[in-house]
Design an enzyme around this catalytic site. Structure first.
Site, short mmCIF file in Angstrom:
data_model
loop_
_atom_site.label_atom_id
_atom_site.label_comp_id
_atom_site.label_asym_id
_atom_site.label_seq_id
_atom_site.Cartn_x
_atom_site.Cartn_y
_atom_site.Cartn_z
N HIS A 178 24.55 107.21 64.65
CA HIS A 178 23.64 106.20 65.21
C HIS A 178 23.76 106.09 66.74
O HIS A 178 23.41 105.06 67.31
CB HIS A 178 23.87 104.82 64.56
CG HIS A 178 23.28 104.74 63.17
ND1 HIS A 178 22.09 104.12 62.92
CD2 HIS A 178 23.71 105.23 61.99
CE1 HIS A 178 21.82 104.20 61.61
NE2 HIS A 178 22.79 104.88 61.03
N GLY B 78 20.33 113.68 53.86
CA GLY B 78 21.03 113.60 55.14
C GLY B 78 20.89 114.84 55.99
O GLY B 78 21.47 114.93 57.07
N LEU B 79 20.13 115.83 55.53
CA LEU B 79 19.95 117.05 56.32
C LEU B 79 18.65 117.02 57.12
O LEU B 79 18.27 117.99 57.75
CB LEU B 79 19.96 118.29 55.41
CG LEU B 79 21.24 118.47 54.58
CD1 LEU B 79 21.16 119.75 53.77
CD2 LEU B 79 22.47 118.50 55.48
N SER B 80 17.97 115.90 57.07
CA SER B 80 16.75 115.67 57.83
C SER B 80 15.61 116.60 57.45
O SER B 80 15.10 117.36 58.27
CB SER B 80 17.03 115.74 59.34
OG SER B 80 16.06 114.96 59.98
N SER B 81 15.20 116.50 56.21
CA SER B 81 14.01 117.23 55.77
C SER B 81 12.78 116.71 56.51
O SER B 81 11.85 117.47 56.79
CB SER B 81 13.81 117.08 54.28
OG SER B 81 13.56 115.74 53.92
N GLU C 13 7.16 110.12 63.71
CA GLU C 13 8.03 109.47 62.71
C GLU C 13 8.04 107.95 62.92
O GLU C 13 8.11 107.19 61.95
CB GLU C 13 9.44 110.08 62.71
CG GLU C 13 10.19 109.77 61.42
CD GLU C 13 11.23 110.79 60.96
OE1 GLU C 13 11.44 111.82 61.64
OE2 GLU C 13 11.84 110.55 59.90
N ASP D 103 17.53 114.74 65.65
CA ASP D 103 17.18 115.72 64.62
C ASP D 103 16.30 116.82 65.20
O ASP D 103 16.52 118.01 64.95
CB ASP D 103 16.45 115.04 63.46
CG ASP D 103 17.28 113.96 62.80
OD1 ASP D 103 18.46 113.82 63.17
OD2 ASP D 103 16.74 113.26 61.93
P1 ADP Z 1 15.70 113.09 55.19
O1 ADP Z 1 17.06 112.53 55.38
O2 ADP Z 1 15.71 114.27 54.26
O3 ADP Z 1 14.98 113.33 56.47
P2 ADP Z 1 13.64 111.09 54.91
O4 ADP Z 1 13.49 109.94 53.98
O5 ADP Z 1 13.66 110.83 56.36
O6 ADP Z 1 14.90 111.92 54.41
O7 ADP Z 1 12.43 112.11 54.66
C1 ADP Z 1 12.12 112.57 53.38
C2 ADP Z 1 10.61 112.61 53.24
O8 ADP Z 1 10.09 113.75 53.98
C3 ADP Z 1 10.17 112.85 51.81
O9 ADP Z 1 10.07 111.63 51.09
C4 ADP Z 1 8.80 113.48 52.02
O10 ADP Z 1 7.82 112.49 52.32
C5 ADP Z 1 9.01 114.32 53.28
N1 ADP Z 1 9.41 115.68 52.87
C6 ADP Z 1 10.62 116.25 52.96
N2 ADP Z 1 10.62 117.52 52.46
C7 ADP Z 1 9.36 117.74 52.04
C8 ADP Z 1 8.70 118.86 51.43
N3 ADP Z 1 9.33 119.99 51.13
N4 ADP Z 1 7.39 118.73 51.16
C9 ADP Z 1 6.72 117.60 51.45
N5 ADP Z 1 7.29 116.53 52.02
C10 ADP Z 1 8.58 116.58 52.32
MG MG Z 2 14.60 111.84 57.90
#
Ligand code: ADP
Ligand code: MG
Length: 373
Positions: free
Chosen positions: A36, A126-129, A163, A174
């Site tokens: 943070h 936690g890997l920031s998808s 975001e 990230d």
């Molecule tokens: P993270 O810690 O993985 O970033 P977040 O809650 O910030 O978690 O983001 C996750 C969101 O990002 C999912 O709910 C979805 O809306 C979007 N997302 C992540 N990966 C994908 C994917 N492969 N396809 C579509 N949306 C995705």
């Molecule tokens: Mg995220």
């Protein structure tokens, strides 16, 4: 095995019956130290790691947008125009739409396109998808219009604004990490000056991620609660951000703060110092010290930010006595997700073998950042 890139191209072909023009692959990222600190203009040490997300796109001659993600195969999205889009809050396609809107606001023309997304980054772990998706969308769609967003910092800021539109008030960590990563290197970011440096990561040190299985939703409030406590603390202390805070002034002025504000201010002050010390420890090959800094960071997140949970704490305690363990901490926003453990590489096998059978553990090697064509 097919590469993530091939899987995404295949998904694109079967979904849209045509060939994509561009692809971008963006890895996940892990925060090594600096919990943070980013939105407090502080210091972070991070790294890009596999798994990754690939986005493939092709332009259309009209204004239609078609989206498919292998994570939601039953939900192909068709939008007739960006202007009239209405999506449920939290719908995955909102990330792509938010990027489109920010690209337009930056003067980059966005017309119709088809896009397919394939990812091996588990959402919410936690890997920031979300950052991988935003960066991949920003780069591919920017390229389609032949008007790219020039600087990596501009790309990062554009993704951050996107975001924020989605209600997650995150910092730049990230995006900057995946945009600047180099294989075998950590990424050291000063979020005040926005100077980014690659720090050679020693081969003798392994990073092990253990998934707690608890999934957070960043929009659910915990993250924003910490952030608003940080902002309120800075305001009460008369500093622009908690980065400006000095230990002496926190001691003198702490009567101005609520208990929660005092706790987050203490964390940020000490966590910045831990990041500085960690870079010195990596360079000096003082891995015991680095491990202690990891574990101190976890304690501070748990006690000051209150963003740990019993499952995360339990994984730290389980790993502590195992062979080669140097230190461990929660990583990312908290409230679930992964713990990150620093392990002597020569004892990595013994460490992994000694973990409980139900552990969902993987080694994370600092990988290269964005790849594109
Ligand atoms: P993270 O810690 O993985 O970033 P977040 O809650 O910030 O978690 O983001 C996750 C969101 O990002 C999912 O709910 C979805 O809306 C979007 N997302 C992540 N990966 C994908 C994917 N492969 N396809 C579509 N949306 C995705
Ligand atoms: Mg995220």
């Amino acid at each position: 095995m097919r590469s993530p890139h091939e899987t995404a191209v295949e998904l694109f072909r079967t979904s849209f019956g045509r060939t994509p023009e561009r692809w971008v692959r963006v890895p996940g990222r892990v925060e090594l130290l600096g919990n943070h600190t980013d939105y407090n203009a502080g210091l972070v040490l991070a790294a890009a790691i596999e798994p990754s997300l690939t986005c493939v796109v092709a332009a259309r001659p009209d204004q239609h947008i078609r989206l498919i993600s292998s994570a939601f195969p039953s939900e192909p999205i068709e939008l007739h125009s960006l202007r009239t889009v209405r999506l449920d809050p939290g719908h995955w396609a909102g990330y792509v739409v938010a990027v489109c809107r920010e690209l337009r606001a930056a003067g980059i023309p966005i017309t119709g396109f088809d896009a397919a997304i394939d990812s091996t980054i588990p959402p919410g772990s936690g890997l920031s998808s979300s950052a991988a998706l935003l960066v991949a969308a920003a780069l591919t769609l920017g390229r389609l219009s032949h008007r790219t967003v020039a600087e990596r910092l501009n790309v990062a800021q554009l993704c951050q604004r996107a975001e924020h539109r989605l209600g997650v008030h995150c910092g730049l960590l990230d995006y900057l990490t995946v945009l600047h990563a180099r294989e075998g290197h950590a990424v050291h970011i000063d979020c005040r000056s926005l100077v980014v440096r690659n720090v050679r990561w020693p081969d003798t040190l392994a990073l092990v991620l253990v998934d707690s299985g608890v999934r957070h939703r960043l929009t659910a409030g915990g993250y924003n609660r910490i952030r608003s406590d940080c902002e309120a603390a800075a305001k009460s202390l008369g500093v622009a951000t908690l980065r400006e805070l000095r230990a002496g002034s926190l001691r003198r002025e702490n009567h101005r703060l609520t208990a929660a504000q005092r706790a987050v201010a203490t964390h940020i002050l000490e966590e910045n110092q831990r990041v500085r010390s960690s870079v010195r420890a990596v360079r000096a090959a003082d891995f015991r010290r680095l491990g202690e800094l990891f574990t101190d960071s976890h304690r501070s997140s748990r006690d000051h930010l209150r963003n740990s949970c019993p499952e995360l704490d339990a994984w730290i305690e389980r790993a502590r006595p195992l062979p080669g363990w140097l230190g461990g901490r929660l990583t990312g926003g908290g409230f679930g997700g992964m713990t990150l453990h620093l392990v002597q590489r020569r004892q990595l096998r013994a460490f992994l073998a000694a973990l409980p059978k139900n552990a969902n553990a993987q080694e994370g090697r600092p990988s290269s950042g964005v790849l594109e064509e």
